[in-house]
Design a protein around this motif. Structure first.
Motif, PDB file in Angstrom:
ATOM      1  N   LYS A  63       0.716  -1.236  -0.141  1.00 59.85           N
ATOM      2  CA  LYS A  63       0.008  -0.016  -0.091  1.00 59.85           C
ATOM      3  C   LYS A  63       0.855   1.321  -0.086  1.00 59.85           C
ATOM      4  N   LYS A  64       1.844   1.128   0.648  1.00 61.45           N
ATOM      5  CA  LYS A  64       2.744   2.403   0.898  1.00 61.45           C
ATOM      6  C   LYS A  64       3.710   2.589  -0.441  1.00 61.45           C
ATOM      7  N   ALA A  65       3.993   1.536  -0.839  1.00 67.06           N
ATOM      8  CA  ALA A  65       4.830   1.908  -2.187  1.00 67.06           C
ATOM      9  C   ALA A  65       3.824   2.330  -3.426  1.00 67.06           C
ATOM     10  N   ALA A  66       2.690   1.803  -3.378  1.00 66.53           N
ATOM     11  CA  ALA A  66       1.427   1.983  -4.263  1.00 66.53           C
ATOM     12  C   ALA A  66       1.411   3.656  -4.170  1.00 66.53           C
ATOM     13  N   ALA A  67       1.149   4.110  -3.019  1.00 64.10           N
ATOM     14  CA  ALA A  67       0.762   5.500  -2.623  1.00 64.10           C
ATOM     15  C   ALA A  67       1.875   6.388  -2.918  1.00 64.10           C
ATOM     16  N   ARG A  68       3.229   6.017  -2.703  1.00 59.10           N
ATOM     17  CA  ARG A  68       4.495   6.704  -3.171  1.00 59.10           C
ATOM     18  C   ARG A  68       4.535   6.979  -4.476  1.00 59.10           C
ATOM     19  N   HIS A  69       3.971   6.077  -5.479  1.00 62.04           N
ATOM     20  CA  HIS A  69       4.152   6.304  -6.647  1.00 62.04           C
ATOM     21  C   HIS A  69       2.810   6.570  -7.406  1.00 62.04           C
ATOM     22  N   GLY A  70       1.823   6.991  -6.515  1.00 64.35           N
ATOM     23  CA  GLY A  70       0.729   7.726  -7.180  1.00 64.35           C
ATOM     24  C   GLY A  70      -0.421   6.643  -7.775  1.00 64.35           C
ATOM     25  N   ARG A  71      -0.030   5.303  -7.456  1.00 67.57           N
ATOM     26  CA  ARG A  71      -0.873   4.123  -7.795  1.00 67.57           C
ATOM     27  C   ARG A  71      -1.756   3.515  -6.853  1.00 67.57           C
ATOM     28  N   PRO A  72      -2.974   3.572  -7.239  1.00 71.73           N
ATOM     29  CA  PRO A  72      -3.833   2.872  -6.506  1.00 71.73           C
ATOM     30  C   PRO A  72      -3.808   1.347  -6.136  1.00 71.73           C
ATOM     31  N   ALA A  73      -3.900   0.932  -4.994  1.00 73.04           N
ATOM     32  CA  ALA A  73      -3.634  -0.339  -4.460  1.00 73.04           C
ATOM     33  C   ALA A  73      -4.929  -0.974  -3.669  1.00 73.04           C
ATOM     34  N   LEU A  74      -5.581  -1.992  -4.218  1.00 70.86           N
ATOM     35  CA  LEU A  74      -6.693  -2.525  -3.468  1.00 70.86           C
ATOM     36  C   LEU A  74      -6.433  -3.833  -2.847  1.00 70.86           C
ATOM     37  N   VAL A  75      -6.830  -4.066  -1.817  1.00 70.30           N
ATOM     38  CA  VAL A  75      -6.810  -5.459  -1.118  1.00 70.30           C
ATOM     39  C   VAL A  75      -7.783  -6.102  -0.746  1.00 70.30           C
ATOM     40  N   TYR A  76      -8.095  -7.305  -1.233  1.00 67.03           N
ATOM     41  CA  TYR A  76      -9.328  -8.115  -1.039  1.00 67.03           C
ATOM     42  C   TYR A  76      -8.759  -9.467  -0.292  1.00 67.03           C
ATOM     43  N   PHE A  77      -9.615 -10.083   0.307  1.00 71.11           N
ATOM     44  CA  PHE A  77      -9.681 -11.417   1.112  1.00 71.11           C
ATOM     45  C   PHE A  77     -10.636 -12.348   0.493  1.00 71.11           C
ATOM     46  N   ILE A  78     -10.372 -13.378   0.021  1.00 70.39           N
ATOM     47  CA  ILE A  78     -11.129 -14.697  -0.043  1.00 70.39           C
ATOM     48  C   ILE A  78     -10.851 -15.762   0.884  1.00 70.39           C
ATOM     49  N   SER A  79     -12.036 -15.997   1.571  1.00 71.49           N
ATOM     50  CA  SER A  79     -11.964 -17.153   2.446  1.00 71.49           C
ATOM     51  C   SER A  79     -13.049 -18.194   2.396  1.00 71.49           C
ATOM     52  N   ALA A  80     -12.576 -19.526   2.252  1.00 73.88           N
ATOM     53  CA  ALA A  80     -13.605 -20.477   2.276  1.00 73.88           C
ATOM     54  C   ALA A  80     -14.014 -20.945   3.776  1.00 73.88           C
ATOM     55  N   SER A  81     -13.617 -20.099   4.887  1.00 76.36           N
ATOM     56  CA  SER A  81     -14.350 -20.242   6.317  1.00 76.36           C
ATOM     57  C   SER A  81     -15.681 -19.540   6.127  1.00 76.36           C
ATOM     58  N   PRO A  82     -16.485 -20.031   7.119  1.00 82.86           N
ATOM     59  CA  PRO A  82     -17.993 -19.480   7.111  1.00 82.86           C
ATOM     60  C   PRO A  82     -18.112 -18.121   7.581  1.00 82.86           C
ATOM     61  N   PRO A  83     -19.055 -17.373   7.104  1.00 87.23           N
ATOM     62  CA  PRO A  83     -19.326 -15.917   7.469  1.00 87.23           C
ATOM     63  C   PRO A  83     -19.605 -15.657   9.037  1.00 87.23           C
ATOM     64  N   GLN A  84     -19.630 -16.906   9.928  1.00 82.51           N
ATOM     65  CA  GLN A  84     -20.004 -16.494  11.259  1.00 82.51           C
ATOM     66  C   GLN A  84     -18.638 -16.194  11.875  1.00 82.51           C
ATOM     67  N   ILE A  85     -17.776 -16.434  11.195  1.00 81.03           N
ATOM     68  CA  ILE A  85     -16.193 -15.972  12.036  1.00 81.03           C
ATOM     69  C   ILE A  85     -15.935 -14.695  11.436  1.00 81.03           C
ATOM     70  N   GLY A  86     -16.603 -13.945  10.867  1.00 83.67           N
ATOM     71  CA  GLY A  86     -16.374 -12.976  10.077  1.00 83.67           C
ATOM     72  C   GLY A  86     -15.987 -11.628  10.947  1.00 83.67           C
ATOM     73  N   LYS A  87     -16.710 -11.623  12.035  1.00 82.97           N
ATOM     74  CA  LYS A  87     -16.622 -10.564  12.889  1.00 82.97           C
ATOM     75  C   LYS A  87     -14.988 -10.727  13.591  1.00 82.97           C
ATOM     76  N   ALA A  88     -14.721 -11.838  13.825  1.00 84.51           N
ATOM     77  CA  ALA A  88     -13.252 -12.211  14.644  1.00 84.51           C
ATOM     78  C   ALA A  88     -12.318 -11.699  13.451  1.00 84.51           C
ATOM     79  N   ILE A  89     -12.512 -12.162  12.437  1.00 86.63           N
ATOM     80  CA  ILE A  89     -11.399 -11.834  11.395  1.00 86.63           C
ATOM     81  C   ILE A  89     -11.483 -10.460  11.064  1.00 86.63           C
ATOM     82  N   ARG A  90     -12.270  -9.817  10.887  1.00 89.20           N
ATOM     83  CA  ARG A  90     -12.518  -8.234  10.820  1.00 89.20           C
ATOM     84  C   ARG A  90     -11.716  -7.645  11.865  1.00 89.20           C
ATOM     85  N   ASP A  91     -11.929  -7.929  13.228  1.00 93.33           N
ATOM     86  CA  ASP A  91     -11.394  -7.438  14.194  1.00 93.33           C
ATOM     87  C   ASP A  91      -9.769  -7.634  14.401  1.00 93.33           C
ATOM     88  N   LYS A  92      -9.405  -8.626  13.979  1.00 92.23           N
ATOM     89  CA  LYS A  92      -7.923  -9.300  13.941  1.00 92.23           C
ATOM     90  C   LYS A  92      -7.197  -8.426  12.821  1.00 92.23           C
TER      91      LYS A  92
END
Length: 361
Positions: A63-92
């Motif tokens: 993210k820092k390197a992209a911002a330094r060079h004026g380049r958008p950087a997007l981060v996505y996570f894909i998990s095969a774990s159930p959404p019931q653990i989503g809150k703990a993951i987001r909190d982590k």
């Protein structure tokens, strides 16, 4: 041109970079060797979850390197774990200071309700659908970096995705592969429909596989140079630096974090760099340039290998590999796609670490 930027000219200037991450075994240290461990993981609080050494610093560095060079950087996570653990993951992720743009979980409960028990462990179809959906939402000119692990089928899933995007794998060749893997018929239909919409220019620059299970790197040779198995996130950072996605200061930050927080030593980092040279992931010239800069930054020890030693290490490794070689290297099929039949034969052969069906991600 600097040896650390040999690939940057191949990409459109300032094109957005999309980073797609698996979660378990790639970002988080998770144990699924038994049902009890799986249950324990499901009920862990955010502060109990442990990230893989260096991964949080690497995401921040991208993210820092992209911002330094004026380049958008997007981060996505894909998990095969159930959404019931989503809150703990987001909190982590919040505890780790990770800014991300999206996260998707697998609705395991829906499979249970439909009696599709096999789909609880089959993740190829699920991840392909989510990857293709994500591509349709991404900027058309975006480049992609994919991050997974050797616990399941990430190298296979990501390679299929990359070849579909680049039109190297059409529907007639994709369908038999999905059926052989055992992807649910509903998901096969979705993959085919989405593939027709998402296919376009070649968009995937690299696929990085965290060797959490220490799978032999030769296992991934059939996937070609696009797939880069790494033993730690310093190696991943070095490869990203050579590709132009990180500056030396960003690579140094990842290495420094491993030393200060995870018990790594300068010698271990040096050996990691040497391993990339031996495997041909990084050229001798790039390793020499990167190594000198990292020594100047105090991350590697002074008096580390000179360029001649890097070359001797690489040549010795090549000679050893030739002696051990029992069959010719795979040749891409017509159109440039990988030989997925050979890949599936290898993944399903007795004693192989990887599985075409996968485990919770």
């Amino acid at each position: 041109m600097s040896p650390l930027r040999t690939r940057s000219a191949e990409r459109p200037a300032l094109a957005p970079v999309v980073c797609r991450w698996d979660l378990d075994k790639t970002y988080l240290r998770s144990d699924f060797d038994s049902f009890r461990q799986l249950l324990r993981t499901a009920f862990e609080r955010a502060e109990d979850k442990v990230d893989v050494p260096g991964v949080a610093e690497l995401i921040k560095a991208i993210k820092k390197a992209a911002a330094r060079h004026g380049r958008p950087a997007l981060v996505y996570f894909i998990s095969a774990s159930p959404p019931q653990i989503g809150k703990a993951i987001r909190d982590k992720l919040a505890l780790d200071g990770i800014a991300y743009d999206g996260i998707v979980f697998k609705d395991q409960l829906a499979h249970l309700k439909r009696g599709k028990l096999r789909n609880l462990r089959e993740h190829v179809g699920f991840k392909l659908v989510e990857l293709l959906r994500g591509r349709l939402d991404a900027p058309a000119e975006a480049r992609e970096l994919l991050f997974g692990d050797d616990w399941e089928s990430d190298s296979l899933i990501y390679s299929l995705y990359a070849d579909v995007l680049a039109r190297r794998l059409d529907v007639d060749r994709l369908l038999p592969i999905l059926r052989r893997i055992g992807v649910d018929a509903r998901l096969v239909d979705q993959v085919v429909a989405l593939a027709g919409k998402a296919a376009g220019p070649d968009a995937v620059d690299r696929i990085f596989i965290n060797l959490e299970r220490r799978t032999p790197t030769a296992t991934f040779r059939l996937f070609g140079p696009r797939v880069v198995p790494t033993f730690n996130y310093f190696q991943t950072a070095v490869a990203l630096g050579v590709d132009g996605h990180l500056d030396v200061e960003d690579v140094a930050a990842v290495g420094r974090t491993l030393v200060e927080r995870s018990g790594y030593t300068a010698r271990r980092l040096e050996n990691s760099l040497g391993d990339l040279v031996r495997r041909g992931v990084v050229s001798v010239a790039a390793a020499a340039g990167m190594g000198a800069a990292l020594r100047a930054a105090g991350v590697l020890s002074a008096g580390a290998p000179a360029r001649s030693r890097w070359r001797r290490m690489r040549d010795a490794f090549r000679r050893l590999r030739r002696r051990k070689k029992t069959r010719p290297a795979p040749v891409p099929l017509a159109g440039g796609a990988l030989d997925y039949e050979a890949i599936l034969d290898r993944l399903r052969s007795p004693g192989r670490e990887a599985s075409a069906e996968g485990r919770p991600a």
